[in-house]
Motif scaffolding. Structure first.
Motif, PDB file in Angstrom:
ATOM      1  N   LEU A  30       0.848  -1.190   0.000  1.00  0.00           N
ATOM      2  CA  LEU A  30       0.000   0.000   0.000  1.00  0.00           C
ATOM      3  C   LEU A  30       0.884   1.241   0.000  1.00  0.00           C
ATOM      4  N   THR A  31       0.668   2.106  -0.968  1.00  0.00           N
ATOM      5  CA  THR A  31       1.506   3.301  -1.084  1.00  0.00           C
ATOM      6  C   THR A  31       0.922   4.473  -0.301  1.00  0.00           C
ATOM      7  N   ALA A  32       1.776   5.407   0.005  1.00  0.00           N
ATOM      8  CA  ALA A  32       1.337   6.631   0.686  1.00  0.00           C
ATOM      9  C   ALA A  32       0.342   7.384  -0.189  1.00  0.00           C
ATOM     10  N   LYS A  33       0.560   7.363  -1.492  1.00  0.00           N
ATOM     11  CA  LYS A  33      -0.340   8.040  -2.413  1.00  0.00           C
ATOM     12  C   LYS A  33      -1.757   7.464  -2.311  1.00  0.00           C
ATOM     13  N   LYS A  34      -1.869   6.149  -2.237  1.00  0.00           N
ATOM     14  CA  LYS A  34      -3.182   5.517  -2.112  1.00  0.00           C
ATOM     15  C   LYS A  34      -3.827   5.857  -0.767  1.00  0.00           C
ATOM     16  N   MET A  35      -3.006   5.905   0.287  1.00  0.00           N
ATOM     17  CA  MET A  35      -3.550   6.213   1.612  1.00  0.00           C
ATOM     18  C   MET A  35      -4.097   7.630   1.691  1.00  0.00           C
ATOM     19  N   THR A  36      -3.529   8.555   0.932  1.00  0.00           N
ATOM     20  CA  THR A  36      -4.013   9.941   0.992  1.00  0.00           C
ATOM     21  C   THR A  36      -5.433  10.066   0.465  1.00  0.00           C
ATOM     22  N   LYS A  37      -5.867   9.080  -0.308  1.00  0.00           N
ATOM     23  CA  LYS A  37      -7.217   9.114  -0.862  1.00  0.00           C
ATOM     24  C   LYS A  37      -8.203   8.280  -0.055  1.00  0.00           C
ATOM     25  N   MET A  38      -7.744   7.680   1.028  1.00  0.00           N
ATOM     26  CA  MET A  38      -8.594   6.824   1.858  1.00  0.00           C
ATOM     27  C   MET A  38      -9.216   7.597   3.009  1.00  0.00           C
ATOM     28  N   ALA A  39     -10.380   7.134   3.431  1.00  0.00           N
ATOM     29  CA  ALA A  39     -11.019   7.684   4.624  1.00  0.00           C
ATOM     30  C   ALA A  39     -10.233   7.246   5.863  1.00  0.00           C
ATOM     31  N   VAL A  40     -10.265   8.062   6.882  1.00  0.00           N
ATOM     32  CA  VAL A  40      -9.554   7.766   8.121  1.00  0.00           C
ATOM     33  C   VAL A  40      -9.990   6.410   8.687  1.00  0.00           C
ATOM     34  N   ARG A  41     -11.287   6.149   8.682  1.00  0.00           N
ATOM     35  CA  ARG A  41     -11.793   4.871   9.217  1.00  0.00           C
ATOM     36  C   ARG A  41     -11.193   3.680   8.484  1.00  0.00           C
ATOM     37  N   LYS A  42     -11.002   3.802   7.178  1.00  0.00           N
ATOM     38  CA  LYS A  42     -10.408   2.723   6.387  1.00  0.00           C
ATOM     39  C   LYS A  42      -8.955   2.514   6.787  1.00  0.00           C
TER      40      LYS A  42
END
Length: 75
Positions: free
Chosen positions: A54-66
């Motif tokens: 999982l990349t940091a770029k993908k995490m920036t688009k995720m909801a906090v709960r996810k």
């Protein structure tokens, strides 16, 4: 200090309207200094351990709960 004991506080107070940025991040209240930063780092580190691709770029688009769910932490 250990992070684990503060995870319950995060669930209880993190989304509260009475949230105090100064308390969580600068230690101006009942929490140790930099706790908010340390908790964030701890959560992201846990996500990366469990999801190494999982990349940091993908995490920036995720909801906090996810993100929290992917960390495997019980908050």
């Amino acid at each position: 200090k250990q992070i684990q004991p503060y995870l319950k506080n995060l669930k209880k107070e993190g989304a509260s309207r009475k949230y105090s940025h100064g308390d969580w991040f600068f230690g101006t209240g009942k929490f140790p200094r930099w706790l908010g930063y340390k908790l964030g780092n701890y959560i992201i580190h846990s996500v990366k351990e469990r999801n190494p691709n999982l990349t940091a770029k993908k995490m920036t688009k995720m909801a906090v709960r996810k993100i929290v769910k992917l960390s495997g932490l019980v908050i």
